[in-house]
Motif scaffolding. Structure first.
Motif, PDB file in Angstrom:
ATOM      1  N   PHE A  56      38.280  32.823  28.297  1.00  0.00           N
ATOM      2  CA  PHE A  56      39.338  32.066  28.731  1.00  0.00           C
ATOM      3  C   PHE A  56      38.877  30.585  28.087  1.00  0.00           C
ATOM      4  N   LEU A  57      37.654  30.149  28.107  1.00  0.00           N
ATOM      5  CA  LEU A  57      37.095  28.929  27.673  1.00  0.00           C
ATOM      6  C   LEU A  57      37.344  28.878  26.002  1.00  0.00           C
ATOM      7  N   ALA A  58      36.599  30.040  25.492  1.00  0.00           N
ATOM      8  CA  ALA A  58      36.944  30.071  24.118  1.00  0.00           C
ATOM      9  C   ALA A  58      38.246  30.103  23.415  1.00  0.00           C
ATOM     10  N   LYS A  59      39.025  30.917  23.995  1.00  0.00           N
ATOM     11  CA  LYS A  59      40.401  30.929  23.527  1.00  0.00           C
ATOM     12  C   LYS A  59      41.388  29.691  24.091  1.00  0.00           C
ATOM     13  N   GLY A  60      40.822  29.027  25.107  1.00  0.00           N
ATOM     14  CA  GLY A  60      41.930  28.185  25.660  1.00  0.00           C
ATOM     15  C   GLY A  60      43.087  28.810  26.392  1.00  0.00           C
ATOM     16  N   ARG A  61      42.751  30.132  26.686  1.00  0.00           N
ATOM     17  CA  ARG A  61      43.902  31.155  27.427  1.00  0.00           C
ATOM     18  C   ARG A  61      44.208  30.842  28.970  1.00  0.00           C
ATOM     19  N   PRO A  62      45.348  30.596  29.353  1.00  0.00           N
ATOM     20  CA  PRO A  62      45.796  30.567  30.709  1.00  0.00           C
ATOM     21  C   PRO A  62      45.152  31.527  31.483  1.00  0.00           C
ATOM     22  N   SER A  63      44.761  31.101  32.702  1.00  0.00           N
ATOM     23  CA  SER A  63      43.983  31.996  33.520  1.00  0.00           C
ATOM     24  C   SER A  63      44.798  33.016  34.357  1.00  0.00           C
ATOM     25  N   ASP A  64      46.076  32.692  34.247  1.00  0.00           N
ATOM     26  CA  ASP A  64      47.092  33.694  34.755  1.00  0.00           C
ATOM     27  C   ASP A  64      47.580  34.828  33.810  1.00  0.00           C
ATOM     28  N   ASN A  65      47.127  35.144  32.812  1.00  0.00           N
ATOM     29  CA  ASN A  65      47.339  35.809  31.824  1.00  0.00           C
ATOM     30  C   ASN A  65      46.229  36.957  31.626  1.00  0.00           C
ATOM     31  N   PRO A  66      46.690  38.056  32.168  1.00  0.00           N
ATOM     32  CA  PRO A  66      45.655  39.242  32.454  1.00  0.00           C
ATOM     33  C   PRO A  66      45.200  39.797  31.148  1.00  0.00           C
ATOM     34  N   LEU A  67      43.833  40.379  31.328  1.00  0.00           N
ATOM     35  CA  LEU A  67      43.210  41.009  30.238  1.00  0.00           C
ATOM     36  C   LEU A  67      43.032  42.475  30.019  1.00  0.00           C
ATOM     37  N   ILE A  68      43.133  43.334  29.072  1.00  0.00           N
ATOM     38  CA  ILE A  68      42.998  44.566  28.853  1.00  0.00           C
ATOM     39  C   ILE A  68      41.612  45.066  28.991  1.00  0.00           C
ATOM     40  N   VAL A  69      41.253  46.143  29.507  1.00  0.00           N
ATOM     41  CA  VAL A  69      39.718  46.724  29.546  1.00  0.00           C
ATOM     42  C   VAL A  69      39.592  47.660  28.533  1.00  0.00           C
ATOM     43  N   HIS A  70      38.644  47.914  27.789  1.00  0.00           N
ATOM     44  CA  HIS A  70      38.376  48.789  26.706  1.00  0.00           C
ATOM     45  C   HIS A  70      37.410  49.309  27.219  1.00  0.00           C
ATOM     46  N   ILE A  71      37.360  50.876  27.192  1.00  0.00           N
ATOM     47  CA  ILE A  71      36.451  51.639  27.473  1.00  0.00           C
ATOM     48  C   ILE A  71      36.074  52.810  26.413  1.00  0.00           C
ATOM     49  N   ALA A  72      35.034  53.422  26.390  1.00  0.00           N
ATOM     50  CA  ALA A  72      34.676  54.268  25.261  1.00  0.00           C
ATOM     51  C   ALA A  72      35.129  55.861  25.649  1.00  0.00           C
ATOM     52  N   ASP A  73      35.303  55.944  26.847  1.00  0.00           N
ATOM     53  CA  ASP A  73      35.403  57.644  27.531  1.00  0.00           C
ATOM     54  C   ASP A  73      36.193  57.484  28.664  1.00  0.00           C
ATOM     55  N   THR A  74      37.203  58.492  28.845  1.00  0.00           N
ATOM     56  CA  THR A  74      37.884  58.564  29.930  1.00  0.00           C
ATOM     57  C   THR A  74      37.077  58.843  31.256  1.00  0.00           C
ATOM     58  N   ARG A  75      35.964  59.254  31.100  1.00  0.00           N
ATOM     59  CA  ARG A  75      34.862  59.117  32.175  1.00  0.00           C
ATOM     60  C   ARG A  75      34.627  57.857  32.885  1.00  0.00           C
ATOM     61  N   GLN A  76      34.690  56.881  32.246  1.00  0.00           N
ATOM     62  CA  GLN A  76      34.556  55.390  32.639  1.00  0.00           C
ATOM     63  C   GLN A  76      35.943  55.178  33.567  1.00  0.00           C
ATOM     64  N   LEU A  77      36.794  55.788  33.403  1.00  0.00           N
ATOM     65  CA  LEU A  77      37.896  55.360  34.362  1.00  0.00           C
ATOM     66  C   LEU A  77      37.947  55.515  35.964  1.00  0.00           C
TER      67      LEU A  77
END
Length: 355
Positions: A56-77
């Motif tokens: 958020f600091l690097a981008k200057g992104r508003p804190s109420d804007n959610p982030l997407i989580v990236h995973i490598a495998d469905t087992r991490q779900l």
């Protein structure tokens, strides 16, 4: 100082180990930009609040804007979401589009990730990227990685490592250069509920493709693309102006192609007479009709996927040339055209002219 790695995407998974330094940065709580098949993402450990704060600091992104989580495998779900919430329809979508540009919003498991990732919501968007460098980095880091686009907030998303450097060099821990991205616009974000599918953000997977995967499901496409100032958006890209060049920009569209072209040229001529530098964003089939300080043919209407691939780089070219006044020609909103027009509207601050 931002560290830099250049990786051949064709050899990333075969060789392995090349991304050990970038993976270690992520494990130590730092930020790393990396390529996906959509755009470059700015990643951090989704379980580490101080690491997510750095995004958020690097981008200057508003804190109420959610982030997407990236995973490598469905087992991490299972470590991220409530397993009982995954329905057969979710599984069909995962089988059809993962790895790929589809983000699925699911109920988050309490305490599994930083609350900054979800912006206080009870859900989280998750996807598996379809890019060998991204997948190898995720495997080596052995972490769920929260990653919005790797650009300054509001700017056109990066489709090359050089775009990331232009915006964030010196403000993030590292950049992994894996060449150009493929799709060119962000992932489609969807949520299933009550036997229906809601597209929260159009993107690399089209409504038609989703319907094909789930033919019995009713699909709701977004009717409004912004949320109220008092609301927390359910997905990235729903609330704030995004993807915008520095110059003034609006969109011109209509059913009569000749009338649209004539209107654009008159509009640009008037801006030139006011002393403004002018730009036109159009398509290969139409570029020869126009005169301006910079005319960009952004892909082909016959192959709309090429428009998506070239869109953000085109918007950045207007900035590189110092263009003050930009007119973008609209495209049909079928297939990936829906995502293209979604991004153009946000880039133009929803300034549209229908001819």
């Amino acid at each position: 100082m931002t560290k830099y790695w250049k990786v051949d995407p064709d050899k990333a998974i075969d060789r392995g180990g090349e991304l050990a330094g970038a993976a270690e940065l992520l494990r130590s709580g730092n930020t790393v930009a990396f390529p996906t098949e959509t755009v470059y993402g700015l990643g951090a450990d989704a379980t580490n609040t101080s690491a997510v704060e750095r995004i958020f600091l690097a981008k200057g992104r508003p804190s109420d804007n959610p982030l997407i989580v990236h995973i490598a495998d469905t087992r991490q779900l299972s470590g991220l979401i409530e397993p009982a919430s995954v329905t057969p329809d979710h599984l069909r979508l995962m089988e059809a589009f993962w790895p790929g540009p589809l983000t699925i919003v699911l109920p988050v498991k309490t305490g599994s990730i930083s609350p900054l990732v979800t912006a206080g919501l009870t859900t989280v968007g998750v996807r598996i990227p379809d890019h060998p460098v991204a997948l190898q980095l995720l495997r080596e880091a052995e972490l769920p990685i929260a990653a919005p686009s790797a650009n300054s907030s509001g700017r056109p998303s990066p489709t090359l490592a050089s775009h990331v450097q232009d915006d964030l060099d010196g403000r993030i821990g590292g950049i992994v250069d894996g060449g150009g991205t493929g799709v060119g616009v962000e992932s489609t974000v969807i949520q299933l509920g009550d036997g229906q599918l809601y597209i929260l953000r159009p993107g690399g997977v089209t409504a038609e493709q989703l319907q094909s995967a789930l033919p019995a499901i009713r699909i709701y496409e977004p009717e409004r693309e912004d949320v109220l100032a008092s609301e927390t958006p359910r997905a990235p890209g729903m609330k704030y102006t995004h993807y915008a060049p520095k110059g003034y920009m609006h969109i011109v569209y209509g059913d009569d192609a000749e009338a649209v072209a004539a209107w654009i040229q008159r509009d640009v001529q008037a801006a030139k007479e006011r002393g403004e530098s002018t730009g036109i964003l159009t398509f290969e089939e139409k570029a020869s009709r126009f005169e301006a300080d910079l005319v960009i043919a952004c892909g082909s209407l016959a192959k709309p996927e090429t428009i998506a691939q070239e869109l953000y780089a085109a918007l950045r070219r207007f900035d590189q040339q110092g263009i003050d006044y930009i007119v973008a020609e609209g495209c049909p909103e079928t297939g990936i055209g829906q995502a293209i027009m979604n991004r153009l509207r946000k880039a133009a601050g929803h300034r549209l002219v229908r001819v």
